[in-house]
Each structure stands twice: as C-alpha cells, then as structure tokens.
Design a protein around this motif. Structure first.
Motif, PDB file in Angstrom:
ATOM      1  N   GLY A 117      19.867  -8.137 -15.079  1.00 20.10           N
ATOM      2  CA  GLY A 117      18.942  -8.799 -14.194  1.00 20.10           C
ATOM      3  C   GLY A 117      17.451  -8.966 -14.758  1.00 20.10           C
ATOM      4  N   LYS A 118      16.692 -10.277 -14.182  1.00 20.92           N
ATOM      5  CA  LYS A 118      15.726  -9.960 -15.220  1.00 20.92           C
ATOM      6  C   LYS A 118      14.473  -9.485 -14.380  1.00 20.92           C
ATOM      7  CE  LYS A 118      16.710 -14.436 -17.181  1.00 20.92           C
ATOM      8  NZ  LYS A 118      15.822 -16.165 -17.577  1.00 20.92           N
ATOM      9  N   GLY A 119      14.424  -9.069 -13.600  1.00 20.42           N
ATOM     10  CA  GLY A 119      13.335  -7.843 -12.330  1.00 20.42           C
ATOM     11  C   GLY A 119      12.862  -7.855 -12.195  1.00 20.42           C
ATOM     12  N   THR A 120      11.855  -7.495 -11.036  1.00 17.72           N
ATOM     13  CA  THR A 120      11.004  -7.967  -9.978  1.00 17.72           C
ATOM     14  C   THR A 120       9.953  -6.945  -9.740  1.00 17.72           C
ATOM     15  OG1 THR A 120      10.324  -8.527  -7.247  1.00 17.72           O
ATOM     16  CG2 THR A 120      12.240  -6.770  -8.541  1.00 17.72           C
ATOM     17  N   LEU A 121       8.806  -7.174 -10.003  1.00 17.58           N
ATOM     18  CA  LEU A 121       7.562  -6.061  -9.716  1.00 17.58           C
ATOM     19  C   LEU A 121       7.453  -6.010  -8.816  1.00 17.58           C
ATOM     20  CD1 LEU A 121       5.482  -4.874 -11.722  1.00 17.58           C
ATOM     21  CD2 LEU A 121       3.976  -7.279 -11.285  1.00 17.58           C
ATOM     22  N   VAL A 122       6.737  -4.717  -8.295  1.00 16.88           N
ATOM     23  CA  VAL A 122       6.757  -3.867  -7.487  1.00 16.88           C
ATOM     24  C   VAL A 122       5.386  -2.778  -7.584  1.00 16.88           C
ATOM     25  CG1 VAL A 122       7.420  -1.633  -5.893  1.00 16.88           C
ATOM     26  CG2 VAL A 122       9.050  -3.373  -6.293  1.00 16.88           C
ATOM     27  N   THR A 123       4.560  -3.577  -6.861  1.00 13.92           N
ATOM     28  CA  THR A 123       3.010  -3.026  -7.698  1.00 13.92           C
ATOM     29  C   THR A 123       2.471  -2.040  -6.348  1.00 13.92           C
ATOM     30  OG1 THR A 123       2.350  -4.068  -8.458  1.00 13.92           O
ATOM     31  CG2 THR A 123       0.775  -2.950  -8.148  1.00 13.92           C
ATOM     32  N   VAL A 124       2.425  -0.243  -6.534  1.00 16.91           N
ATOM     33  CA  VAL A 124       1.828   0.515  -4.662  1.00 16.91           C
ATOM     34  C   VAL A 124       0.880   0.592  -5.209  1.00 16.91           C
ATOM     35  CG1 VAL A 124       2.738   2.268  -3.140  1.00 16.91           C
ATOM     36  CG2 VAL A 124       4.769   1.248  -4.449  1.00 16.91           C
ATOM     37  N   SER A 125      -0.465   0.405  -3.841  1.00 12.57           N
ATOM     38  CA  SER A 125      -1.757   0.419  -4.190  1.00 12.57           C
ATOM     39  C   SER A 125      -2.186   1.603  -3.693  1.00 12.57           C
ATOM     40  CB  SER A 125      -2.414  -0.769  -3.966  1.00 12.57           C
ATOM     41  OG  SER A 125      -1.919  -0.817  -3.028  1.00 12.57           O
ATOM     42  N   SER A 157       8.012   4.465   2.476  1.00 17.75           N
ATOM     43  CA  SER A 157       7.288   6.619   1.941  1.00 17.75           C
ATOM     44  C   SER A 157       6.771   5.686   0.109  1.00 17.75           C
ATOM     45  CB  SER A 157       8.274   7.391   2.288  1.00 17.75           C
ATOM     46  OG  SER A 157       8.102   7.418   2.949  1.00 17.75           O
ATOM     47  N   LEU A 158       6.355   4.935  -0.128  1.00 20.42           N
ATOM     48  CA  LEU A 158       6.081   3.783  -1.477  1.00 20.42           C
ATOM     49  C   LEU A 158       5.170   4.452  -1.779  1.00 20.42           C
ATOM     50  CD1 LEU A 158       7.210   0.224  -1.096  1.00 20.42           C
ATOM     51  CD2 LEU A 158       8.120   2.017  -3.405  1.00 20.42           C
ATOM     52  N   GLN A 206       0.793  -1.418   0.301  1.00 22.59           N
ATOM     53  CA  GLN A 206       0.257  -0.524  -0.140  1.00 22.59           C
ATOM     54  C   GLN A 206       0.773   1.377   0.041  1.00 22.59           C
ATOM     55  OE1 GLN A 206      -2.857  -0.181   3.629  1.00 22.59           O
ATOM     56  NE2 GLN A 206      -4.121  -1.651   1.979  1.00 22.59           N
ATOM     57  N   ALA A 207       0.171   2.211  -0.615  1.00 24.66           N
ATOM     58  CA  ALA A 207       0.953   3.564  -0.332  1.00 24.66           C
ATOM     59  C   ALA A 207       1.564   4.176   1.295  1.00 24.66           C
ATOM     60  CB  ALA A 207       0.784   4.927  -1.037  1.00 24.66           C
TER      61      ALA A 207
END
Length: 126
Positions: free
Chosen positions: A117-125, A85-86, A13-14
């Motif tokens: 690298g291949k990456g990693t997903l970050v999702t901030v709602s 503090s995303l 979460q944000a």
C-alpha cells in the motif's frame, strides 16, 4: 494484481491507541499472508507484524509484542493493526503488504513482499 489501501493513521498521545486498516482488492485469492511494516524518518522500513490469510497465524517483531495485535476479516478482505500503549518511538509511516509465497514469517522483509500500500502516517506525541 492486488491493490492495498491503508487507513486509520493520525496523531495520538503517548499511551494512546489507534487501529489501522488495510483493504485488499483485486486477485486476493493468491495471497498467502499479509503484513504491516513501518518506516520512521531517516530509517529503513522494518517489519512489524504478519498474519496468514487463511489460518490466521500471527507473528510480531519483539518491540511491539503485547502492545500491537494484527487481525483479519476475510469476508471484508481487510487486515487490521490494533496499536495500544503507543510510544513516541512508534512514530512512522505504516505500510500494509502482502505476499503470495508461503515463507516463514521470520524471513519477512521488504524484499519478500509482493504487494504494497501507499502507507498511512502515525505520529505519537510525548
């Protein structure tokens, strides 16, 4: 050759925090510095932060200063990105990258990195 593997992405979460890790293997003695980039949907990949492999000097893009911290553990050959503090605008695939070249951090872009690298997903709602 150098192999990079990211981990630590996820949904948050944000206002929350995440710590990304990047484990390096192979011929790591050649590495001068490591960096994190990110790519949001529909946008170009952009520089986030960098750290020199030996001296530990750091550099950040303005939008993450004061919120993100890059660090490294040479014994573990691992680089970290602590993200606090995303914001929803931080949502992206985060990539770890490395370079053998001793160029200025301010010149770092996609074309100046040698390893990815291949990456990693970050999702901030919100």
């Amino acid at each position: 050759q150098v192999q990079l593997v990211e981990s630590g992405g996820g949904l948050v979460q944000a206002g929350g925090s995440l710590r990304l890790s990047c484990a390096a293997s192979g011929r790591t003695d050649s590495i001068y510095a490591m960096a994190w980039f990110r790519q949001a949907p529909g946008k170009d990949r952009e520089f986030v932060a960098a750290i020199s492999w030996r001296g530990g000097s750091t550099y950040y893009t303005d939008s993450v200063k004061g919120r993100f911290t890059i660090s490294r553990d040479n014994a573990k050959k691992t680089v970290y990105l602590q993200m606090n503090s995303l914001k929803p605008g931080d949502t992206a695939v985060y990539y770890c990258a490395g370079t053998d070249d001793s160029i200025y951090f301010s010149d770092y872009d996609v074309g100046t990195m040698d390893y990815w690298g291949k990456g990693t997903l970050v999702t901030v709602s919100s």
